[in-house]
Design a protein around this motif. Structure first.
Motif, PDB file in Angstrom:
ATOM      1  N   ILE A  34      -1.203  -1.599  -4.229  1.00  0.00           N
ATOM      2  CA  ILE A  34      -1.564  -2.947  -3.761  1.00  0.00           C
ATOM      3  C   ILE A  34      -3.054  -2.995  -3.443  1.00  0.00           C
ATOM      4  O   ILE A  34      -3.549  -2.225  -2.614  1.00  0.00           O
ATOM      5  CB  ILE A  34      -0.746  -3.333  -2.510  1.00  0.00           C
ATOM      6  CG1 ILE A  34       0.757  -3.283  -2.823  1.00  0.00           C
ATOM      7  CG2 ILE A  34      -1.141  -4.725  -2.018  1.00  0.00           C
ATOM      8  CD1 ILE A  34       1.648  -3.496  -1.601  1.00  0.00           C
ATOM      9  N   ILE A  36      -6.078  -5.605  -2.198  1.00  0.00           N
ATOM     10  CA  ILE A  36      -6.287  -6.899  -1.541  1.00  0.00           C
ATOM     11  C   ILE A  36      -7.781  -7.195  -1.448  1.00  0.00           C
ATOM     12  O   ILE A  36      -8.557  -6.366  -0.960  1.00  0.00           O
ATOM     13  CB  ILE A  36      -5.649  -6.911  -0.138  1.00  0.00           C
ATOM     14  CG1 ILE A  36      -4.145  -6.651  -0.252  1.00  0.00           C
ATOM     15  CG2 ILE A  36      -5.905  -8.241   0.558  1.00  0.00           C
ATOM     16  CD1 ILE A  36      -3.435  -6.538   1.074  1.00  0.00           C
ATOM     17  N   GLU A  46      -5.505  -8.688   6.465  1.00  0.00           N
ATOM     18  CA  GLU A  46      -5.201  -7.750   5.372  1.00  0.00           C
ATOM     19  C   GLU A  46      -3.908  -6.973   5.594  1.00  0.00           C
ATOM     20  O   GLU A  46      -3.077  -6.830   4.693  1.00  0.00           O
ATOM     21  CB  GLU A  46      -6.367  -6.778   5.179  1.00  0.00           C
ATOM     22  CG  GLU A  46      -6.115  -5.769   4.066  1.00  0.00           C
ATOM     23  CD  GLU A  46      -7.323  -4.909   3.773  1.00  0.00           C
ATOM     24  OE1 GLU A  46      -7.178  -3.956   2.976  1.00  0.00           O
ATOM     25  OE2 GLU A  46      -8.414  -5.185   4.323  1.00  0.00           O
ATOM     26  N   ARG A  50      -0.583  -7.086   3.151  1.00  0.00           N
ATOM     27  CA  ARG A  50      -0.096  -5.880   2.473  1.00  0.00           C
ATOM     28  C   ARG A  50       1.382  -5.636   2.768  1.00  0.00           C
ATOM     29  O   ARG A  50       2.170  -5.301   1.876  1.00  0.00           O
ATOM     30  CB  ARG A  50      -0.943  -4.674   2.902  1.00  0.00           C
ATOM     31  CG  ARG A  50      -0.643  -3.395   2.124  1.00  0.00           C
ATOM     32  CD  ARG A  50      -1.553  -2.260   2.605  1.00  0.00           C
ATOM     33  NE  ARG A  50      -2.954  -2.594   2.396  1.00  0.00           N
ATOM     34  CZ  ARG A  50      -3.593  -2.428   1.241  1.00  0.00           C
ATOM     35  NH1 ARG A  50      -2.928  -1.932   0.195  1.00  0.00           N
ATOM     36  NH2 ARG A  50      -4.869  -2.744   1.139  1.00  0.00           N
TER      37      ARG A  50
END
Length: 288
Positions: A34, A36, A46, A50
């Motif tokens: 993942i 971001i 954040e 996630r």
């Protein structure tokens, strides 16, 4: 339901004086990765973003990008930092005292200096809730695309499995004829070489060679694997890794089939099976 790892979704919303856009892209990956990308003012979100993505997606490389822009409204207002203005004017006066011909500047000039204008601060809790809702909405869209693509992949794989089953059925149907031809061929060759053959020993050798060239076990295992693929692909959970393993096993059986075969038709069937298995394997790389 089979899900593809390749998808894209985008959603936009207004939070206070900001318009925030969320984009999610996912591609195939062996594990979960993942990434971001956030503007500095949204960096605080954040961790929650996630966690939200990880809770919905178990495999694939996912890139989440949030961008924001200010809304232009008639009622929009700015706060003037009076301390900054005072400090700026004091500095300007000191500079003018050293200039022979100082240039006048207006209030608009003052407003263009950094730190003079201040936007109303957004409530962080409201911003956090808004971002969470935006990301979840985008995730739902992404999952819909992954499921839609997954259904198409499932149809393609099921079609290839049916063709594989057709070829294994054809090979099984031909095997008695192939084995009988091997026996006749070996008997004729031995009769030409031996004037007085030992028929008991000859029969034992024929049985041994027939068993060695028999591909019944490979065909049975191929059928078992095909059945397992069709069962697994219908499950409502991530199945990509298991399907990839099954393709490796099926490819091994198809290779053995071709290596053991002394018949032209069986060899052709082995080649067709390997082509179909490779087509399925390529598609499986995109399945979660």
């Amino acid at each position: 339901m089979t899900k593809s790892m390749t998808a894209f979704a985008s959603t936009e919303t207004e939070i206070g004086a900001l318009t925030i856009n969320c984009e999610l892209r996912s591609v195939n990956h062996r594990y979960t990765d993942i990434l971001i990308k956030l503007p500095e003012r949204l960096r605080f979100a954040e961790s929650e973003i996630r966690s939200a993505i990880a809770a919905k997606i178990s495999r694939g490389k996912i890139e989440c990008t949030l961008t924001n822009k200010k809304q232009i409204k008639d009622t929009q207002s700015f706060f003037v930092n009076r301390d900054a203005v005072s400090a700026l004017l004091t500095a300007a006066k000191q500079i003018e005292e050293q200039m022979t011909a100082p240039q006048p500047f207006s209030a608009l000039d003052v407003l263009t200096f950094p730190g003079i204008q201040q936007e109303p601060e957004l409530d962080k809790d409201d911003l956090n809730r808004g971002i969470a809702g935006l990301v979840n909405q985008t995730l739902l869209k992404l999952l819909e695309v992954r499921e839609r693509e997954g259904r198409q992949l499932q149809v393609l794989i099921e079609d290839r499995c049916k063709k594989m089953q057709t070829y294994t059925d054809a090979a099984k149907k031909r095997m008695p004829e192939v084995l009988q031809a091997i026996r006749y061929k070996l008997k004729d060759r031995i009769m030409d070489l031996v004037a007085q053959p030992d028929f008991d020993r000859l029969e034992q050798e024929l049985v041994f060679l027939t068993q060695k060239l028999d591909i019944a076990e490979e065909l049975d295992r191929l059928e078992t694997h095909i059945t397992e693929v069709l069962r697994v692909i219908a499950q409502d959970e991530p199945v990509g890794r298991r399907l990839d393993f099954l393709m490796q096993e099926m490819n091994r059986e198809a290779n053995t089939l071709g290596a053991k075969s002394s018949d032209k038709e069986i060899t052709k069937i082995s080649i067709e099976l390997k082509v179909l298995i490779e087509q399925v394997r390529e598609q499986i790389q995109n399945i979660e």
